[in-house]
Design a protein around this motif. Structure first.
Motif, short mmCIF file in Angstrom:
data_model
loop_
_atom_site.label_atom_id
_atom_site.label_comp_id
_atom_site.label_asym_id
_atom_site.label_seq_id
_atom_site.Cartn_x
_atom_site.Cartn_y
_atom_site.Cartn_z
N VAL A 22 -18.13 -2.65 -33.53
CA VAL A 22 -19.34 -2.09 -33.56
C VAL A 22 -20.75 -1.71 -33.08
CG1 VAL A 22 -19.12 -3.22 -36.03
CG2 VAL A 22 -20.76 -4.43 -34.69
N PRO A 23 -20.05 -0.48 -31.78
CA PRO A 23 -21.14 -0.20 -30.75
C PRO A 23 -22.34 0.79 -31.04
CG PRO A 23 -18.75 0.95 -30.89
CD PRO A 23 -18.72 0.28 -32.05
N SER A 24 -21.98 0.74 -31.72
CA SER A 24 -23.61 1.69 -32.05
C SER A 24 -24.89 0.57 -32.46
CB SER A 24 -23.76 2.66 -32.56
OG SER A 24 -23.56 2.25 -34.04
N LEU A 25 -24.18 -0.83 -33.46
CA LEU A 25 -24.78 -1.58 -32.94
C LEU A 25 -25.27 -2.90 -32.60
CD1 LEU A 25 -23.12 -2.35 -37.31
CD2 LEU A 25 -25.31 -1.25 -36.42
N VAL A 26 -24.80 -2.51 -31.06
CA VAL A 26 -25.53 -4.18 -30.48
C VAL A 26 -25.38 -3.35 -28.68
CG1 VAL A 26 -23.63 -5.19 -31.40
CG2 VAL A 26 -23.11 -3.00 -29.74
N ASP A 27 -26.11 -3.62 -28.42
CA ASP A 27 -26.73 -3.62 -26.48
C ASP A 27 -25.61 -4.27 -25.57
OD1 ASP A 27 -26.82 -6.56 -26.54
OD2 ASP A 27 -29.48 -6.03 -26.70
N GLU A 28 -26.09 -3.81 -24.69
CA GLU A 28 -24.99 -4.46 -23.28
C GLU A 28 -24.69 -6.30 -23.43
OE1 GLU A 28 -29.12 -5.11 -21.81
OE2 GLU A 28 -28.59 -2.94 -23.31
N THR A 29 -24.85 -6.99 -24.23
CA THR A 29 -25.04 -8.43 -24.21
C THR A 29 -24.33 -8.36 -25.00
OG1 THR A 29 -26.85 -8.77 -26.01
CG2 THR A 29 -27.45 -8.34 -23.10
N ARG B 54 -32.86 8.97 -34.84
CA ARG B 54 -31.94 9.74 -33.24
C ARG B 54 -30.48 9.77 -33.56
NH1 ARG B 54 -33.39 7.34 -28.04
NH2 ARG B 54 -31.71 8.83 -27.56
N GLY B 55 -29.71 9.31 -34.92
CA GLY B 55 -28.95 9.66 -35.06
C GLY B 55 -27.86 8.86 -34.57
N LEU B 56 -27.99 7.51 -33.68
CA LEU B 56 -27.06 6.53 -33.38
C LEU B 56 -26.98 5.87 -33.66
CD1 LEU B 56 -29.22 7.12 -29.72
CD2 LEU B 56 -27.45 8.40 -30.28
N ILE B 57 -27.18 4.82 -34.43
CA ILE B 57 -26.14 4.79 -35.54
C ILE B 57 -25.47 4.82 -36.22
CG2 ILE B 57 -26.90 2.50 -37.06
CD1 ILE B 57 -28.55 1.75 -34.40
#
Length: 297
Positions: A92-99, A115-118
């Motif tokens: 789920v890379p679009s839902l998380v930050d670098e941590t 912005r269409g990033l999710i």
């Protein structure tokens, strides 16, 4: 945990014809101190309902309390903000930050969303896993709501509604709070009213075909800061008839909490929900306390 009987006013004719009120606690499962506060507010106060966070640290503790307190109505607090997903972050890379955690706040999430990033397929995967975990824990689910009301974003709402149909959960929170004069004069009131108007915009777009929900909603304005005086103000301004959800955030004092940056006064909200003057005000107004279970009963 204190052994007690939850407050359930006996319905009279006025209450039956008047307002039916769900008093609902968000964030069940966030911490053991929050969990104990939710239970206390139900057993010794006016709280009727809560929603559990499947991906929060004290989930198992919340499940034990829920099973020991069958009168407490349980919903799903769909979570896409700040906590760590149940799904592998790599999926789920679009839902998380670098941590590997969800993005820090609804404003960050919403900016990425517009912005269409999710990725909505990732949203579906994660929220489905959250509902499934709660069901697998053996809890009966009455409704869906979400952390920071993220389910009101149009695409997220469609996913949540699909998952509700899949899992047989029809009722859902519609967090549309009518702006009242007291909100304009309370400390920090205007910025909070502006946030509510934005949320109301999405609620208004979603109302058609929304499904079972309450007629009204209250509690956003004082979110995390609903002390006794504020709660009495809110109760005084509730509608006379129909159904309404009053959102709150009770808990016990927790100086070690990793959520102190929220600025929530959990213990003050717990005290308010147990205050005799609040219960007396509810009785005087002929309000009947119900839960989300009663919306489809």
């Amino acid at each position: 945990m204190t052994e007690a009987v939850p407050l359930t006013p006996t319905p009279d004719k006025a209450a039956t014809n008047g307002l039916r009120l769900i008093v609902h606690a968000d964030d069940f499962g966030l911490s053991e101190r929050v969990n104990e506060g939710v239970a206390d507010a139900h057993l010794n106060g006016i709280l009727t309902s809560t929603s559990i966070m499947a991906c929060a640290p004290a989930f198992d503790h919340a499940v034990r309390i829920a099973k020991a307190t069958p009168s407490l109505d349980i919903g799903v607090h769909l979570t896409l903000i700040e906590e760590r997903p149940l799904t592998d972050p790599a999926k789920v890379p679009s839902l998380v930050d670098e941590t590997g955690h969800f993005h820090k706040h609804i404003t960050v999430f919403a900016k990425r969303y517009f912005r269409g990033l999710i990725d909505l397929d990732e949203v579906r995967l994660e929220l489905d896993a959250q509902i499934a975990r709660i069901k697998e824990a053996g809890l009966a689910i009455s409704h869906l709501d979400s952390h920071q009301h993220v389910h009101m974003l149009p695409g997220i709402l469609s996913v949540a509604q699909d998952l509700g149909r899949k899992h047989g959960i029809a009722p859902m929170r519609l967090p549309r709070e009518t702006v009242s004069p007291y909100m304009l004069t309370s400390p920090g009131g205007l910025p909070r009213v502006a946030q509510q108007l934005v949320l109301n915009h999405f609620c208004n777009r979603a109302r058609k075909g929304f499904g079972p929900t309450t007629d009204r909603f209250a509690g956003f304005h004082y979110g995390g800061k609903l002390d006794t005086a504020a709660l009495l103000t809110v109760v005084s301004n509730l509608p006379q008839t129909g159904t309404c959800e009053l959102m709150c955030h009770p808990g016990e004092d927790d100086p070690a909490s990793d959520k102190l940056h929220w600025g929530y006064a959990w213990a003050n909200e717990l005290s308010a929900l147990k205050d005799a003057s609040v219960a007396a005000k509810i009785e005087a107004k002929g309000i009947r306390l119900i839960s989300f279970r009663d919306l489809t009963a």
